[in-house]
Design a protein around this motif. Structure first.
Motif, PDB file in Angstrom:
ATOM      1  N   SER A 120      -5.361   6.943   0.590  1.00  0.00           N
ATOM      2  CA  SER A 120      -4.850   6.134  -0.511  1.00  0.00           C
ATOM      3  C   SER A 120      -4.509   4.746   0.009  1.00  0.00           C
ATOM      4  CB  SER A 120      -3.609   6.783  -1.124  1.00  0.00           C
ATOM      5  OG  SER A 120      -2.499   6.660  -0.241  1.00  0.00           O
ATOM      6  N   SER A 121      -4.069   3.876  -0.896  1.00  0.00           N
ATOM      7  CA  SER A 121      -3.701   2.517  -0.510  1.00  0.00           C
ATOM      8  C   SER A 121      -2.185   2.343  -0.396  1.00  0.00           C
ATOM      9  CB  SER A 121      -4.251   1.531  -1.553  1.00  0.00           C
ATOM     10  OG  SER A 121      -3.730   1.831  -2.836  1.00  0.00           O
ATOM     11  N   THR A 122      -1.472   3.438  -0.401  1.00  0.00           N
ATOM     12  CA  THR A 122      -0.011   3.372  -0.309  1.00  0.00           C
ATOM     13  C   THR A 122       0.420   2.955   1.085  1.00  0.00           C
ATOM     14  OG1 THR A 122       0.194   5.124  -1.961  1.00  0.00           O
ATOM     15  CG2 THR A 122       2.134   4.644  -0.599  1.00  0.00           C
TER      16      THR A 122
END
Length: 475
Positions: free
Chosen positions: A58-60
């Motif tokens: 993810s881009s978290t």
């Protein structure tokens, strides 16, 4: 609120500084992170960027730090770029040696002291191997791995012995394209080439689609190119990551025209090199390869020409020798035939003369025998047969004379035949002897138009040139 219950910001910053120095002073940490927000100041040789860690898949963001690379760190980044061929820029995963630094005005920062080249090389190699594995798995009809070597559809295409019509994919400002053109145009053999340029971006790992688009344009042009040349030169080694991309490897491996690469590198082969028909190090080497291939073909043709000339000369010599042997054989046969005919005529003349002599001798002996017989008869028989003897004597004389005349006529006839059969007599009847280069011409001697022949008659020797030959029907 009393003054005892608050702090100035600088005072709080000082407390933080004291704590940071107590915990982090003199310590370094190897950290793995992704680079973002990168900028470089060439005049100062300073790098400014952020280091981030994202949650897998993810881009978290899990963590973010501002980072700086000065003097020592910038020098290590330069070594990193030269060694790996990877530009230090956004979205790369690196292993860095950093120290934690806190500044009252600039806040918390990580200062880069070193960068692990082997970590990035391993990462790049993993990416490269992943792309190669994907090419094999997703393109089984066009890419396969055999005995540790990649074999592609493009590599199995026939490369013409003579390469003249070329399509070149390159940057319009590339020094490599100029080197390529200069080498082709100034070849010592004077070979002529038709080069169509398909200019595009040849750097930046995210620009693979532009090269793929140019390959599609070449295919759709309908031009029967001998080869497609992908060249690059004059840029940084870090730009080679473009040629490690899956999209370029797939397009090259499946392309129906032989692809030659010369992308200006001296180290390991890129994915593009491994998929191409022929991989060379530089644009100049690509041009030299094309010239050398044409020269090899020209040398082969020259070798064939020399071989044909030698074999032709050998064949002509053999034919000349065969003609000479035939000439000698015919000449000897003609002489032998003439000698046989002369000997036969001479024997026949001798036989006729001998027969005449024998016949005369026989008659003379017969007469002598009769004379002896009559001489031995008694006188009375001589008297009694005197008349008969006279008559017989007259008759015998007449017969002997007649026989002598007959035999003389026969001998004269034979002599006449001999004279008629002699070459001089035959020539006087209008016949002639026809010779070619002093050899008597018979059925086995071939006469051609333009030959000079000698004609011998009873009184003259003539020389003539053959202008027409017509078959004679003896029927």
């Amino acid at each position: 609120m009393s003054s005892n219950h608050f702090l100035r910001l600088s005072e709080l910053s000082g407390l933080v500084s004291e704590v940071m120095e107590q915990v982090f002073q003199g310590r370094g940490f190897w950290v793995i992170a992704d680079v973002t927000s990168h900028s470089y100041k060439p005049g100062k040789n300073h790098h400014y960027f952020d280091l981030v860690e994202k949650e897998p898949g993810s881009s978290t963001l899990l963590a973010r730090f501002s980072a700086r690379a000065w003097n020592e760190g910038s020098d290590q980044i330069a070594v990193f770029e030269e060694t790996t061929g990877q530009r230090f820029t956004n979205d790369i995963n690196v292993l860095l040696l950093v120290s934690v630094n806190y500044h009252a005005a600039f806040g918390l920062q990580l200062v880069v002291h070193n960068i692990d080249v082997n970590f990035t090389l391993g990462t790049l190699e993993k990416q490269k191997q992943a792309n190669l594995a994907r090419l094999v798995d997703e393109n089984p009809d066009h890419v396969r791995l055999a005995d540790g070597e990649y074999v592609t559809f493009n590599q199995e295409l026939h490369l013409h012995s003579v390469l003249q019509r070329l399509a070149v994919i390159s940057s319009s400002t590339s020094a490599g394209y100029e080197d390529f053109q200069h080498t082709l145009q100034n070849n010592k053999q004077g070979y002529a080439f038709t080069v169509d340029a398909y200019f595009t971006v040849v750097q930046g790992e995210n620009n693979a689609r532009y090269i793929v688009e140019q390959l599609i344009a070449i295919y759709r042009s309908g031009i029967n190119y001998d080869a497609v040349i992908i060249i690059r030169g004059g840029g940084a080694q870090t730009d080679l990551l473009l040629f490690e991309q899956y999209a370029i490897g797939k397009a090259i491996a499946r392309f129906p025209i032989p692809v030659i690469t010369g992308i200006g590198h001296q180290k390991n082969q890129t994915v593009a090199d491994l998929m191409a028909h022929t991989a060379l190090k530089t644009p100049t080497q690509a041009a030299e390869f094309i010239i050398a291939r044409n020269r090899d073909f020209a040398d082969y043709i020259s070798l064939l020409q020399n071989s044909i000339a030698v074999r032709a000369q050998q064949h002509v010599s053999a034919c000349q020798q065969e003609v000479y042997v035939m000439h000698q054989t015919l000449r000897q046969a003609a002489y032998a035939s003439l000698n046989t005919a002369n000997n036969k005529l001479q024997r026949r003349g001798n036989e006729l003369a001998h027969i005449g002599q024998i016949k005369c001798l026989e008659e003379k002996l017969h007469l002598t025998h009769l004379s002896d017989r009559f001489a031995k008869l008694p006188d009375q028989l001589l008297f009694e047969r005197q008349c008969e003897l006279d008559t017989l004597n007259a008759k015998l004389g007449s017969n002997v004379f007649s026989n002598l005349i007959n035999h003389r006529q026969r001998l004269e006839m034979h002599a006449l035949v001999l004279r008629l059969l002699s070459p001089d007599s035959i020539l006087r009847k209008g016949f002639a002897i026809l010779k070619l280069k002093d050899d008597v011409i018979d059925r086995s001697k071939a006469i051609k138009i333009g030959d000079e022949v000698q004609i011998t008659t009873a009184d003259e020797r003539l020389t003539a040139n053959i202008t027409n030959i017509t078959k004679h029907d003896r029927g």
